[in-house]
Design a protein around this motif. Structure first.
Motif, PDB file in Angstrom:
ATOM      1  N   TRP A  32       8.827  -0.531  -7.058  1.00 37.34           N
ATOM      2  CA  TRP A  32       8.810   0.314  -5.863  1.00 37.34           C
ATOM      3  C   TRP A  32      10.140   1.045  -5.723  1.00 37.34           C
ATOM      4  CZ3 TRP A  32       5.893  -0.875  -0.849  1.00 37.34           C
ATOM      5  CH2 TRP A  32       4.617  -1.362  -1.120  1.00 37.34           C
ATOM      6  N   GLU A  36       9.290   4.400  -1.070  1.00 38.28           N
ATOM      7  CA  GLU A  36       8.020   3.681  -0.932  1.00 38.28           C
ATOM      8  C   GLU A  36       8.146   2.514   0.037  1.00 38.28           C
ATOM      9  OE1 GLU A  36       6.172   4.760  -5.350  1.00 38.28           O
ATOM     10  OE2 GLU A  36       7.326   2.915  -5.061  1.00 38.28           O
ATOM     11  N   TRP A  40       6.238   2.205   3.661  1.00 38.26           N
ATOM     12  CA  TRP A  40       5.492   1.007   4.069  1.00 38.26           C
ATOM     13  C   TRP A  40       5.983   0.501   5.428  1.00 38.26           C
ATOM     14  CZ3 TRP A  40       1.180  -1.364   3.747  1.00 38.26           C
ATOM     15  CH2 TRP A  40       1.058  -2.681   4.177  1.00 38.26           C
ATOM     16  N   GLU A  71       0.119   3.043  -7.798  1.00 34.15           N
ATOM     17  CA  GLU A  71       1.120   4.092  -7.624  1.00 34.15           C
ATOM     18  C   GLU A  71       0.576   5.232  -6.771  1.00 34.15           C
ATOM     19  OE1 GLU A  71       3.795   7.090 -10.390  1.00 34.15           O
ATOM     20  OE2 GLU A  71       3.010   5.222 -11.262  1.00 34.15           O
ATOM     21  N   ARG A  74       0.858   4.307  -3.142  1.00 35.47           N
ATOM     22  CA  ARG A  74       2.259   4.375  -2.712  1.00 35.47           C
ATOM     23  C   ARG A  74       2.698   5.821  -2.531  1.00 35.47           C
ATOM     24  NH1 ARG A  74       2.935   0.319  -6.734  1.00 35.47           N
ATOM     25  NH2 ARG A  74       4.218   1.675  -8.041  1.00 35.47           N
ATOM     26  N   ARG A  75       2.245   6.690  -3.438  1.00 42.49           N
ATOM     27  CA  ARG A  75       2.594   8.106  -3.330  1.00 42.49           C
ATOM     28  C   ARG A  75       2.009   8.709  -2.059  1.00 42.49           C
ATOM     29  NH1 ARG A  75       1.981   9.432  -8.618  1.00 42.49           N
ATOM     30  NH2 ARG A  75      -0.191   9.937  -8.321  1.00 42.49           N
ATOM     31  N   VAL A  78       4.057   7.607   0.914  1.00 40.62           N
ATOM     32  CA  VAL A  78       5.326   8.340   1.001  1.00 40.62           C
ATOM     33  C   VAL A  78       5.079   9.727   1.578  1.00 40.62           C
ATOM     34  CG1 VAL A  78       7.171   9.417  -0.359  1.00 40.62           C
ATOM     35  CG2 VAL A  78       6.490   7.053  -0.813  1.00 40.62           C
TER      36      VAL A  78
END
Length: 200
Positions: A32, A36, A40, A71, A74-75, A78
């Motif tokens: 991470w 990221e 979160w 991923e 997470r992208r 963000v």
């Protein structure tokens, strides 16, 4: 990454960097990035009063690897976090440029009348007919009228509260500046006000 988190997250500022590094070891090992983790934390939110920053961080990160297990997820998190930060900055940018053309002549006349009443010392804007949730169009106010309103608000901060009620938050922040409105709202919440040079 731990040092960056301590620098960027207000409630982590008292925390020990080595302790935070230990708390984030699982997400760091999973590859991470700092952004990221920040995304979160934005999704999870945090308490207003934090007694043990490292403990809260560990709690917030407990389900992170399962929730954002790819991923792509997470992208997306963000991007959502960056969009929310951009929107927050835009909401707090003080109005500096020229007034926009009025979209409602009748509403502009009401706002002008309110400014006249403030300048006359009545300090009781008469925009009671604006429907709930409708932002007032203050396009007809001159720069001098705005300065007069700000001077009046510096003497009587209740003027800002009345504008919030009848004109909405966006318009009030454009007229009185975000910083001054934030000060007034803080006063209402705490009963103690430290103004930063008035509403300029």
């Amino acid at each position: 990454m731990a040092a960056e988190l301590v620098r960027q997250v207000s409630w982590l500022r008292r925390a020990s960097v080595p302790r935070i590094a230990w708390v984030i070891r699982d997400v760091a090992d999973a590859g991470w990035s700092c952004d990221e983790v920040l995304a979160w934390l934005h999704i999870r939110g945090a308490a207003d009063h934090v007694r043990r920053p490292s403990g809260l961080l560990a709690t917030l990160l407990a389900t992170a690897l399962e929730a954002l297990d790819t991923e792509l997820k997470r992208r997306a998190a963000v991007e959502q976090w960056r969009d929310s930060r951009r929107a927050a900055r835009e909401r707090h940018v003080e109005w500096e440029g020229p007034w926009r053309a009025p979209s409602s002549h009748a509403l502009s006349k009401q706002v002008s009348a309110a400014a006249d009443r403030v300048r006359a010392g009545l300090a009781a804007p008469a925009l009671t007919e604006i429907s709930a949730g409708q932002e007032a169009d203050v396009a007809s106010l001159s720069k001098q009228e705005v300065l007069d309103l700000r001077a009046a608000a510096a003497k009587d901060h209740r003027l800002v509260l009345r504008w919030l009620d009848f004109a909405g938050e966006l318009t009030t922040r454009r007229v009185f500046t975000s910083r001054f409105v934030d000060d007034v709202l803080r006063l209402r919440a705490t009963g103690h006000l430290v103004l930063h040079g008035g509403a300029r």
